[in-house]
Design an enzyme around this catalytic site. Structure first.
Site, mmCIF file in Angstrom:
data_model
loop_
_atom_site.group_PDB
_atom_site.id
_atom_site.type_symbol
_atom_site.label_atom_id
_atom_site.label_comp_id
_atom_site.label_asym_id
_atom_site.label_seq_id
_atom_site.Cartn_x
_atom_site.Cartn_y
_atom_site.Cartn_z
ATOM 1 N N PHE A 123 0.852 -1.192 0.000
ATOM 2 C CA PHE A 123 0.000 0.000 0.000
ATOM 3 C C PHE A 123 0.885 1.238 0.000
ATOM 4 C CE2 PHE A 123 -2.702 2.879 2.788
ATOM 5 C CZ PHE A 123 -3.736 3.043 1.884
ATOM 6 N N ILE A 157 7.693 1.962 1.682
ATOM 7 C CA ILE A 157 6.558 1.096 1.355
ATOM 8 C C ILE A 157 6.926 -0.383 1.560
ATOM 9 C CG2 ILE A 157 4.816 0.510 -0.399
ATOM 10 C CD1 ILE A 157 4.854 3.520 0.708
ATOM 11 N N GLN A 336 17.540 -5.508 29.680
ATOM 12 C CA GLN A 336 18.063 -5.173 31.015
ATOM 13 C C GLN A 336 18.239 -6.435 31.864
ATOM 14 O OE1 GLN A 336 18.945 -2.136 31.478
ATOM 15 N NE2 GLN A 336 19.606 -2.292 33.587
ATOM 16 N N ILE A 337 17.250 -7.316 31.829
ATOM 17 C CA ILE A 337 17.311 -8.550 32.637
ATOM 18 C C ILE A 337 18.451 -9.452 32.153
ATOM 19 C CG2 ILE A 337 16.026 -10.702 33.132
ATOM 20 C CD1 ILE A 337 13.473 -8.920 33.317
ATOM 21 N N GLU A 363 2.138 3.226 10.456
ATOM 22 C CA GLU A 363 0.667 3.297 10.458
ATOM 23 C C GLU A 363 0.127 4.311 11.463
ATOM 24 O OE1 GLU A 363 -1.552 -0.131 9.543
ATOM 25 O OE2 GLU A 363 0.223 -1.263 8.985
HETATM 26 C C1 LIG Z 1 9.782 0.179 8.211
HETATM 27 C C2 LIG Z 1 8.674 1.075 7.755
HETATM 28 C C3 LIG Z 1 7.615 0.542 7.016
HETATM 29 C C4 LIG Z 1 6.592 1.388 6.539
HETATM 30 N N1 LIG Z 1 5.613 0.860 5.709
HETATM 31 C C5 LIG Z 1 4.750 1.709 5.081
HETATM 32 C C6 LIG Z 1 3.852 1.229 4.067
HETATM 33 O O1 LIG Z 1 3.803 0.027 3.770
HETATM 34 N N2 LIG Z 1 3.057 2.132 3.428
HETATM 35 C C7 LIG Z 1 3.079 3.471 3.718
HETATM 36 O O2 LIG Z 1 2.360 4.225 3.081
HETATM 37 N N3 LIG Z 1 3.914 3.947 4.694
HETATM 38 C C8 LIG Z 1 4.750 3.117 5.367
HETATM 39 N N4 LIG Z 1 5.615 3.592 6.330
HETATM 40 C C9 LIG Z 1 5.610 5.021 6.646
HETATM 41 C C10 LIG Z 1 5.075 5.368 8.023
HETATM 42 O O3 LIG Z 1 3.692 5.142 8.081
HETATM 43 C C11 LIG Z 1 5.486 6.822 8.336
HETATM 44 O O4 LIG Z 1 6.881 6.805 8.558
HETATM 45 C C12 LIG Z 1 4.760 7.401 9.513
HETATM 46 O O5 LIG Z 1 3.397 7.593 9.232
HETATM 47 C C13 LIG Z 1 5.345 8.743 9.986
HETATM 48 O O6 LIG Z 1 5.535 9.634 8.940
HETATM 49 P P1 LIG Z 1 6.966 10.365 8.786
HETATM 50 O O7 LIG Z 1 7.998 9.297 8.828
HETATM 51 O O8 LIG Z 1 6.924 11.224 7.592
HETATM 52 O O9 LIG Z 1 7.124 11.244 10.082
HETATM 53 P P2 LIG Z 1 6.596 12.759 10.295
HETATM 54 O O10 LIG Z 1 5.157 12.834 9.928
HETATM 55 O O11 LIG Z 1 7.523 13.709 9.673
HETATM 56 O O12 LIG Z 1 6.689 12.878 11.879
HETATM 57 C C14 LIG Z 1 7.906 13.169 12.573
HETATM 58 C C15 LIG Z 1 7.563 13.340 14.049
HETATM 59 O O13 LIG Z 1 6.688 14.476 14.216
HETATM 60 C C16 LIG Z 1 5.502 14.074 14.885
HETATM 61 N N5 LIG Z 1 4.351 14.828 14.354
HETATM 62 C C17 LIG Z 1 3.967 15.002 13.068
HETATM 63 N N6 LIG Z 1 2.860 15.747 13.005
HETATM 64 C C18 LIG Z 1 2.507 16.031 14.278
HETATM 65 C C19 LIG Z 1 1.434 16.773 14.880
HETATM 66 N N7 LIG Z 1 0.473 17.328 14.157
HETATM 67 N N8 LIG Z 1 1.404 16.850 16.227
HETATM 68 C C20 LIG Z 1 2.353 16.256 16.984
HETATM 69 N N9 LIG Z 1 3.399 15.558 16.482
HETATM 70 C C21 LIG Z 1 3.460 15.445 15.155
HETATM 71 C C22 LIG Z 1 5.378 12.564 14.566
HETATM 72 O O14 LIG Z 1 4.556 11.910 15.513
HETATM 73 C C23 LIG Z 1 6.821 12.151 14.642
HETATM 74 O O15 LIG Z 1 7.212 11.946 15.972
HETATM 75 C C24 LIG Z 1 6.613 2.762 6.859
HETATM 76 C C25 LIG Z 1 7.646 3.283 7.644
HETATM 77 C C26 LIG Z 1 8.682 2.468 8.073
HETATM 78 C C27 LIG Z 1 9.803 3.083 8.871
#
Ligand SMILES: Cc1cc2nc3c(=O)[nH]c(=O)nc-3n(C[C@H](O)[C@H](O)[C@H](O)COP(=O)(O)OP(=O)(O)OC[C@H]3O[C@@H](n4cnc5c(N)ncnc54)[C@H](O)[C@@H]3O)c2cc1C
Length: 379
Positions: A123, A157, A336-337, A363
């Site tokens: 997705f 992704i 830790q354990i 997600e």
């Molecule tokens: C291993 C892996 C697999 C993944 N698989 C998929 C997949 O299959 N399909 C897909 O579409 N995506 C996938 N993702 C993407 C994942 O869903 C996103 O990384 C995630 O939603 C966070 O988005 P970002 O990395 O851009 O972080 P950002 O949105 O830039 O966030 C950075 C930080 O800011 C905080 N933040 C952002 N906005 C706010 C707000 N309004 N208020 C407070 N805090 C906020 C966040 O919580 C976070 O701590 C995957 C990611 C990884 C690492």
């Protein structure tokens, strides 16, 4: 109120637990080290009929419920987090949107190969500039005759290298400042579509995480998934289901870490006694057991609500948030354990801790879950 699993759920639990112990756990450390995708495990899961578990038998699925999906995801993740995320994404991000929003023809064409295991499900939502703010999508699908011509980038992704096709979100039109976002099914072998598997991750090394590059990718307009302009709503619904999968993964990884820590605490002697005789260690293990029990109950409740056709957005967010945070705590305490040994790969718990971190991010981050919960309680 009945907390017992049904006969079918118990049978699925027995089957997947035996399978995970025998076929998934033994190679997990090696696959993690070598970044080897668990393809052989998935061939066997397909033989067991697990690849289309919650989807209709009409499309090659097993017609099981969401509680069963949570059970399978938990058990696979207990054995290997990478196998768990691959499975969870395959079902809840790959298969589910096609099952929920696809036409009969699209289901026959795209859901069936997911159910049989011929294709992995994936997705494409996240982009370099659109993560938590997924509506910030910049990928654009322009109408050209009967086709869409798609340009853009997706990042992180899961499973795309092993998917024959995937649904992704793109802008299909604009009304002033307002973007019309739709979901479109794109074959991964389309001209101009590149899937790049090049990330250096903290954990989940045996899972496939990719970057997608789309340059003038042409697909027929019949590949539109659901209604035009409803892509944003659709992915919110898809993520609700996906969060049950992440919650189940977290319970599985936490359970694995707890089991290793308990066994180690009984075996390791310091000051002439097993670690398990020290109250400080007993209390850690007691907290771990309690939190895992609560997280599992929350995951089952969200899954059960979904199976009843009742609203489950709040419960899915709560179970994902709670389970992923306690998974991080439990895996940390398991290291830790184990003391210095826990810091070594050989004892597995450091892998659990690395794998756990993703669950607080993917997600919807923990912050996003709190935003969703706040909205559902009327803030
Ligand atoms: C291993 C892996 C697999 C993944 N698989 C998929 C997949 O299959 N399909 C897909 O579409 N995506 C996938 N993702 C993407 C994942 O869903 C996103 O990384 C995630 O939603 C966070 O988005 P970002 O990395 O851009 O972080 P950002 O949105 O830039 O966030 C950075 C930080 O800011 C905080 N933040 C952002 N906005 C706010 C707000 N309004 N208020 C407070 N805090 C906020 C966040 O919580 C976070 O701590 C995957 C990611 C990884 C690492």
């Amino acid at each position: 109120m009945n907390f017992d699993l049904t006969t079918e759920q118990q049978m699925i639990l027995r089957t997947i637990r035996e399978f995970s112990d025998a076929e998934v756990a033994p190679g997990a450390e090696k696959r993690d080290k070598e970044k080897a995708f668990p393809i052989e495990v998935f061939k066997k899961l397909a033989d067991l009929g697990m690849m289309g578990l919650p989807f209709s038998e009409e499309y090659g699925g097993a017609g099981a419920d969401t509680v069963s999906f949570a059970i399978v995801t938990e058990e696979l993740s207990r054995a290997c987090g990478s196998t768990g995320i691959t499975y969870s994404a395959h079902i809840s991000l790959g298969g589910a949107p096609i099952n929920l929003f696809g036409t009969e023809e699209q289901k026959q064409k795209y859901l069936t190969p997911i159910c049989t295991g011929e294709s992995f499900g994936a997705f494409g939502l996240t982009e370099p500039n659109a993560g938590s703010d997924a509506g910030g999508t910049q990928t654009e699908a322009k109408t050209d005759g009967n086709d869409f011509v798609i340009n853009g980038n997706k990042c992180y992704i899961t499973n795309a290298s092993y998917a024959n096709h995937l649904a992704l979100t793109a802008i299909t039109g604009r009304d002033g400042q307002q973007k019309e976002i739709s979901a479109i099914i794109v074959p991964t072998d389309a001209d101009g579509f590149k899937v790049i598997d090049n990330y250096e991750k903290m954990g989940l090394h045996a899972s496939n995480t990719t970057e997608l590059v789309l340059e003038d990718v042409r697909v027929p307009q019949e590949n539109l998934l659901g209604k035009r302009g409803e892509g944003f709503k659709q992915f919110l619904v898809t993520l609700d289901g996906g969060r049950i999968g992440i919650g189940a993964m977290a319970v599985g990884i936490a359970q694995a870490a707890y089991e290793k820590a308990l066994a180690y605490a009984k075996e390791r002697k310091q000051f002439g006694k097993s670690l398990s005789h020290f109250q400080a260690i007993q209390f850690k293990l007691a907290d771990m057991a309690m939190k895992i029990e609560l997280a599992r109950t929350m995951v089952y409740k969200a899954a059960w609500l979904k199976d009843q056709g009742r609203p489950f957005t709040k419960e899915a967010s709560m179970c994902k948030l709670y389970a992923s945070e306690i998974c991080m705590e439990v895996t940390n305490q398991a290291v830790q354990i184990h003391g210095g040994y826990g810091y070594m790969r050989e004892y597995h718990v450091e892998r659990f801790m690395r794998d756990a971190k993703l669950l607080e991010i993917g997600e919807g981050t923990s912050e996003v879950q709190r935003m969703v919960i706040a909205r559902t309680i009327g803030c």
